[in-house]
Motif scaffolding. Structure first.
Motif, PDB file in Angstrom:
ATOM      1  N   LEU A 211       0.841  -1.010   0.119  1.00  0.00           N
ATOM      2  CA  LEU A 211      -0.352   0.158   0.155  1.00  0.00           C
ATOM      3  C   LEU A 211       0.427   1.361   0.628  1.00  0.00           C
ATOM      4  CD1 LEU A 211      -2.976  -1.225   2.607  1.00  0.00           C
ATOM      5  CD2 LEU A 211      -3.312  -0.381  -0.132  1.00  0.00           C
ATOM      6  N   PRO A 212       0.185   2.226  -0.663  1.00  0.00           N
ATOM      7  CA  PRO A 212       1.148   3.568  -0.385  1.00  0.00           C
ATOM      8  C   PRO A 212       1.388   4.288   1.134  1.00  0.00           C
ATOM      9  CG  PRO A 212      -1.339   4.079  -1.233  1.00  0.00           C
ATOM     10  CD  PRO A 212      -0.982   1.949  -1.514  1.00  0.00           C
ATOM     11  N   LEU A 213       1.745   4.840   1.141  1.00  0.00           N
ATOM     12  CA  LEU A 213       1.851   5.293   2.351  1.00  0.00           C
ATOM     13  C   LEU A 213       1.338   6.373   2.908  1.00  0.00           C
ATOM     14  CD1 LEU A 213       5.686   6.777   3.018  1.00  0.00           C
ATOM     15  CD2 LEU A 213       4.792   5.715   4.875  1.00  0.00           C
ATOM     16  N   LYS A 214       0.084   7.559   1.815  1.00  0.00           N
ATOM     17  CA  LYS A 214      -0.500   8.311   1.495  1.00  0.00           C
ATOM     18  C   LYS A 214      -1.336   8.895   0.192  1.00  0.00           C
ATOM     19  CE  LYS A 214       2.554  11.926   2.540  1.00  0.00           C
ATOM     20  NZ  LYS A 214       2.258  13.504   3.578  1.00  0.00           N
ATOM     21  N   TYR A 215      -2.013   9.557  -0.104  1.00  0.00           N
ATOM     22  CA  TYR A 215      -2.956   9.354  -0.810  1.00  0.00           C
ATOM     23  C   TYR A 215      -2.417  11.239  -1.492  1.00  0.00           C
ATOM     24  CZ  TYR A 215      -4.379   4.964  -1.389  1.00  0.00           C
ATOM     25  OH  TYR A 215      -4.804   3.152  -1.918  1.00  0.00           O
ATOM     26  N   ALA A 216      -2.913  11.424  -2.352  1.00  0.00           N
ATOM     27  CA  ALA A 216      -3.189  13.187  -2.683  1.00  0.00           C
ATOM     28  C   ALA A 216      -4.606  14.004  -1.992  1.00  0.00           C
ATOM     29  CB  ALA A 216      -3.370  13.528  -4.118  1.00  0.00           C
ATOM     30  N   THR A 249       3.781  -3.998  18.847  1.00  0.00           N
ATOM     31  CA  THR A 249       4.748  -3.870  17.875  1.00  0.00           C
ATOM     32  C   THR A 249       4.153  -2.740  17.117  1.00  0.00           C
ATOM     33  OG1 THR A 249       6.074  -5.542  18.935  1.00  0.00           O
ATOM     34  CG2 THR A 249       5.914  -4.952  16.479  1.00  0.00           C
ATOM     35  N   GLU A 250       2.914  -3.875  16.455  1.00  0.00           N
ATOM     36  CA  GLU A 250       2.290  -2.340  15.597  1.00  0.00           C
ATOM     37  C   GLU A 250       2.049  -1.122  15.840  1.00  0.00           C
ATOM     38  OE1 GLU A 250       1.948  -3.707  12.043  1.00  0.00           O
ATOM     39  OE2 GLU A 250       2.743  -5.910  12.858  1.00  0.00           O
ATOM     40  N   ALA A 251       1.545  -0.984  17.052  1.00  0.00           N
ATOM     41  CA  ALA A 251       1.214   0.303  17.344  1.00  0.00           C
ATOM     42  C   ALA A 251       2.474   1.297  17.493  1.00  0.00           C
ATOM     43  CB  ALA A 251      -0.273   0.266  18.465  1.00  0.00           C
ATOM     44  N   ASN A 252       3.316   0.396  17.972  1.00  0.00           N
ATOM     45  CA  ASN A 252       4.526   1.874  18.131  1.00  0.00           C
ATOM     46  C   ASN A 252       4.807   2.365  16.603  1.00  0.00           C
ATOM     47  OD1 ASN A 252       4.739   2.513  20.382  1.00  0.00           O
ATOM     48  ND2 ASN A 252       6.146   0.172  20.689  1.00  0.00           N
ATOM     49  N   LYS A 253       4.157   2.037  15.335  1.00  0.00           N
ATOM     50  CA  LYS A 253       4.523   2.127  14.028  1.00  0.00           C
ATOM     51  C   LYS A 253       4.057   3.873  13.771  1.00  0.00           C
ATOM     52  CE  LYS A 253       5.208  -2.474  11.994  1.00  0.00           C
ATOM     53  NZ  LYS A 253       5.085  -3.432  11.226  1.00  0.00           N
ATOM     54  N   PRO A 260       1.377  14.891  23.013  1.00  0.00           N
ATOM     55  CA  PRO A 260       0.086  14.867  22.278  1.00  0.00           C
ATOM     56  C   PRO A 260       0.671  13.275  20.902  1.00  0.00           C
ATOM     57  CG  PRO A 260       0.854  16.467  20.861  1.00  0.00           C
ATOM     58  CD  PRO A 260       2.307  16.437  22.478  1.00  0.00           C
ATOM     59  N   PHE A 261       0.275  12.431  20.888  1.00  0.00           N
ATOM     60  CA  PHE A 261      -0.136  11.807  20.022  1.00  0.00           C
ATOM     61  C   PHE A 261      -0.378  11.555  18.936  1.00  0.00           C
ATOM     62  CE2 PHE A 261      -0.340   9.664  24.642  1.00  0.00           C
ATOM     63  CZ  PHE A 261       0.933   9.203  24.655  1.00  0.00           C
ATOM     64  N   SER A 262       0.629  10.743  17.354  1.00  0.00           N
ATOM     65  CA  SER A 262       0.047  11.368  16.038  1.00  0.00           C
ATOM     66  C   SER A 262       1.399   9.790  15.864  1.00  0.00           C
ATOM     67  CB  SER A 262       0.712  12.443  16.099  1.00  0.00           C
ATOM     68  OG  SER A 262       2.191  13.053  16.174  1.00  0.00           O
ATOM     69  N   ALA A 263       0.290   9.971  14.156  1.00  0.00           N
ATOM     70  CA  ALA A 263       1.235   9.097  13.468  1.00  0.00           C
ATOM     71  C   ALA A 263       2.614   9.816  13.062  1.00  0.00           C
ATOM     72  CB  ALA A 263       0.564   8.139  12.483  1.00  0.00           C
ATOM     73  N   PRO A 264       3.617   8.696  12.931  1.00  0.00           N
ATOM     74  CA  PRO A 264       4.946   9.932  12.758  1.00  0.00           C
ATOM     75  C   PRO A 264       5.345   9.960  11.336  1.00  0.00           C
ATOM     76  CG  PRO A 264       5.579   7.807  13.677  1.00  0.00           C
ATOM     77  CD  PRO A 264       4.318   7.543  14.203  1.00  0.00           C
ATOM     78  N   THR A 265       4.830   8.378  10.377  1.00  0.00           N
ATOM     79  CA  THR A 265       4.870   8.188   8.901  1.00  0.00           C
ATOM     80  C   THR A 265       3.482   7.655   8.743  1.00  0.00           C
ATOM     81  OG1 THR A 265       5.039   5.776   9.587  1.00  0.00           O
ATOM     82  CG2 THR A 265       7.325   6.951   9.419  1.00  0.00           C
ATOM     83  N   HIS A 269      -1.650  11.162  11.425  1.00  0.00           N
ATOM     84  CA  HIS A 269      -3.492  10.541  11.910  1.00  0.00           C
ATOM     85  C   HIS A 269      -3.186  11.433  13.564  1.00  0.00           C
ATOM     86  CE1 HIS A 269      -4.988   8.175   9.195  1.00  0.00           C
ATOM     87  NE2 HIS A 269      -3.551   7.320   9.241  1.00  0.00           N
ATOM     88  N   ALA A 270      -3.956  11.855  13.956  1.00  0.00           N
ATOM     89  CA  ALA A 270      -3.757  12.298  15.297  1.00  0.00           C
ATOM     90  C   ALA A 270      -5.586  12.757  16.097  1.00  0.00           C
ATOM     91  CB  ALA A 270      -3.421  13.469  15.349  1.00  0.00           C
ATOM     92  N   LEU A 271      -5.949  12.293  17.228  1.00  0.00           N
ATOM     93  CA  LEU A 271      -6.904  13.049  17.626  1.00  0.00           C
ATOM     94  C   LEU A 271      -7.495  14.364  17.236  1.00  0.00           C
ATOM     95  CD1 LEU A 271      -6.338  11.595  20.970  1.00  0.00           C
ATOM     96  CD2 LEU A 271      -7.536  10.392  19.382  1.00  0.00           C
ATOM     97  N   GLN A 272      -8.683  14.693  17.514  1.00  0.00           N
ATOM     98  CA  GLN A 272      -8.704  15.889  16.496  1.00  0.00           C
ATOM     99  C   GLN A 272      -9.578  16.272  17.884  1.00  0.00           C
ATOM    100  OE1 GLN A 272      -9.084  17.421  13.290  1.00  0.00           O
ATOM    101  NE2 GLN A 272      -7.556  15.201  13.398  1.00  0.00           N
ATOM    102  N   ALA A 273      -9.175  18.071  18.131  1.00  0.00           N
ATOM    103  CA  ALA A 273      -9.665  18.322  19.252  1.00  0.00           C
ATOM    104  C   ALA A 273     -11.696  18.311  19.942  1.00  0.00           C
ATOM    105  CB  ALA A 273      -9.718  20.228  18.977  1.00  0.00           C
ATOM    106  N   ASP A 274     -11.693  18.132  18.708  1.00  0.00           N
ATOM    107  CA  ASP A 274     -13.346  18.088  19.173  1.00  0.00           C
ATOM    108  C   ASP A 274     -13.897  17.095  18.334  1.00  0.00           C
ATOM    109  OD1 ASP A 274     -16.145  18.259  19.784  1.00  0.00           O
ATOM    110  OD2 ASP A 274     -16.248  20.336  19.083  1.00  0.00           O
ATOM    111  N   ILE A 275     -14.148  15.579  19.435  1.00  0.00           N
ATOM    112  CA  ILE A 275     -14.522  14.267  19.294  1.00  0.00           C
ATOM    113  C   ILE A 275     -16.001  14.776  17.938  1.00  0.00           C
ATOM    114  CG2 ILE A 275     -15.865  13.774  21.297  1.00  0.00           C
ATOM    115  CD1 ILE A 275     -15.620  11.547  20.489  1.00  0.00           C
ATOM    116  N   THR A 276     -17.284  15.431  18.490  1.00  0.00           N
ATOM    117  CA  THR A 276     -18.518  16.227  17.928  1.00  0.00           C
ATOM    118  C   THR A 276     -17.819  16.617  16.569  1.00  0.00           C
ATOM    119  OG1 THR A 276     -18.763  18.236  18.680  1.00  0.00           O
ATOM    120  CG2 THR A 276     -18.960  16.766  20.284  1.00  0.00           C
TER     121      THR A 276
END
Length: 494
Positions: A211-216, A249-253, A260-265, A269-276
């Motif tokens: 799979l690609p790292l991300k799309y456009a 192991t997987e989550a640490n990727k 604040p937790f986010s995806a480094p690659t 991905h990160a939590l949004q400030a307001d879930i609503t």
């Protein structure tokens, strides 16, 4: 003579640039028609075949509605209001039979999706890869394998014993890995639970590679699979197997070591400030939504009659809602928990109608009125954080600091007044229980409750008039579909 291709359940994926098809082409047997070489004779045709896999997955009878709904109403947090078998009153009552609408249709539409994936993979091997080139072929094949893996995993949660029951040695599913192109190809014995999970993980591992790292665009990053999608789903799969080391192991990727937790690659991905906000258009495609099923108002591109999440959970117009009021919230369920404070933003997803003894509370997380175009969540970043938190808590000999921080990230996003510390928990068991409670609050209406109960081999609690269901009782898992038993002489029932 070339055979005519049946694009059954090829829904309009407007975000992906595909228009809808004539659903009258859907025939029950064979589950999908023969795809000959012409289906893979051009780049456009290969892409159309690929996008049809997403169309099958997002059908209202599968991940576009019913699969998610059943995961909630089997649990203890909803009360059935209509006694309608068509909308799952037997699922809620934990007494669905082999021929029940839910049991037959979910099996059928999941295997239809699997078969479309298999036919696509066969077609790519037979010539499609050469048509689109090696780079595109690797991505397309990876997407098909991820969809197949998600489909098999989803079936396991209803029709097979939990992995922990016998370490996967119980009967699982017929493991079909080649396309069914006609009648007389249905006979296949059930593989074990462990064998099916092995295939699921094989598909997801290979998907991650291809799979690609991300799309456009944000839209594609939410509605098409990328590397982080495969990784996130693996954390869910390993959690269901109680393989907590692999969850970590997987989550640490895709989860940073500290807040604040986010995806480094890949996708950030990160939590949004307001879930609503993430359950309201146009915010369906934020970086919190790792994968969702897109819906539009185009005919054929929404879940369809009596499949829609808002239809089930929102009250009717008389009670101030947009749905049919099929299921209210159990007043003795999660909404009664005193640790879920009134100021918590997730309480905004609750609506009360009536007063006194006639008062009822409803879930209004899904807000789009008919034809119900809310995106259907498959997996959010919040789940990955709580999967990691639980896995670390279960493997630690003490209260794990990162688990507490991950729990805080999800709770404080909605309730900034609550802060957990290591001193909040007398033991790792107390921390685990807090994480499980947080999952019930955070994912209410997102279909995870059944999975959480059965993966831990817990009793399904009583609700309303329905008594508790222990793991040893009939209907703790569903029976096998009557249609499968009729067509597949090698299949055995639960």
């Amino acid at each position: 003579m070339k055979k005519k291709i049946n694009y059954s359940i090829l829904f309009c994926l407007t975000l992906l640039g595909l228009s809808s098809c004539d659903r009258s082409l859907l025939n029950p047997i064979p589950q999908t028609s023969v795809s000959d070489a012409s289906a893979f004779s051009s780049t456009t045709r290969v892409q159309t075949q690929l996008l049809s896999l997403y169309g099958a997955l997002k059908d209202g009878n599968f991940y576009g509605g019913r699969y998610v709904i059943y995961g909630d109403i089997r649990g203890e947090d909803f009360i059935n209001e209509t006694s309608n078998l068509v909308t799952g009153s037997d699922v809620w009552g934990l007494n669905a039979t082999n021929s029940a609408t839910a049991v037959v249709n979910l099996w059928y539409f999941a295997y239809l999706t699997i078969n479309k994936c298999n036919i696509f993979l066969d077609g790519m091997e037979a010539g499609g890869s050469a048509v689109v080139g090696a780079e595109a072929a690797a991505k397309y094949i990876a997407e098909a394998k991820l969809i197949r893996a998600l489909s098999y995993y989803s079936l396991l949660q209803y029709y097979a014993r939990p992995y922990i029951d016998g370490n996967g040695n119980k009967p699982g599913l017929p493991l079909r890995l080649n396309g069914i192109r006609g009648v007389g190809q249905s006979n296949l014995a059930r593989s074990t639970v462990a064998e099916v999970y092995t295939q699921v993980l094989k598909d997801l591992n290979e998907a991650e590679t291809g799979l690609p790292l991300k799309y456009a665009t944000d839209a594609e990053n939410t509605t098409r699979a990328h590397k982080n999608t495969a990784i996130a789903l693996k954390t869910r799969v390993y959690l269901s197997m109680q393989n907590y080391a692999s969850v970590i192991t997987e989550a640490n990727k895709i989860v940073s070591a500290t807040a604040p937790f986010s995806a480094p690659t890949g996708v950030a991905h990160a939590l949004q400030a307001d879930i609503t906000t993430i359950f309201t258009s146009p915010n369906y495609t934020t970086t919190e939504s790792i994968m969702s099923m897109p819906m539009t108002a185009t005919t054929g591109d929404f879940p369809g009659t009596q499949n829609q999440l808002a239809y089930y959970y929102s009250p009717n117009a008389t009670n101030g809602g947009i749905g049919n009021g099929e299921y209210s919230l159990n007043p003795k369920g999660i909404i009664a928990d005193t640790t879920w404070r009134a100021a918590d933003k997730r309480r905004a997803f609750l609506k009360t109608s009536g007063t006194g003894a006639t008062a009822k509370t409803w879930l209004i997380k899904y807000k789009a009125a008919s034809p119900y175009t809310d995106y259907v969540p498959v997996i959010r970043y919040a789940e990955v954080l709580l999967n990691l938190a639980e896995a670390k808590a279960r493997t630690a000999n003490a209260v794990d600091a990162q688990s507490v921080a991950l729990l805080n990230a999800v709770r404080q996003r909605s309730d900034a007044t609550k802060t957990y510390t290591a001193a909040s928990f007398a033991s790792s068991t107390d921390l685990i229980n807090a994480i499980l409670l947080e999952r019930r609050i955070e994912f209410l209406g997102e279909g995870l409750r059944n999975n959480d109960l059965v993966r831990l081999l817990q009793t399904i609690p009583a609700k309303g008039t329905v008594p508790a269901k222990t793991p040893s009782e009939p209907n703790y898992i569903w029976p096998i579909s009557a249609s499968e038993l009729a067509l597949n002489t090698l299949a055995t029932d639960n």
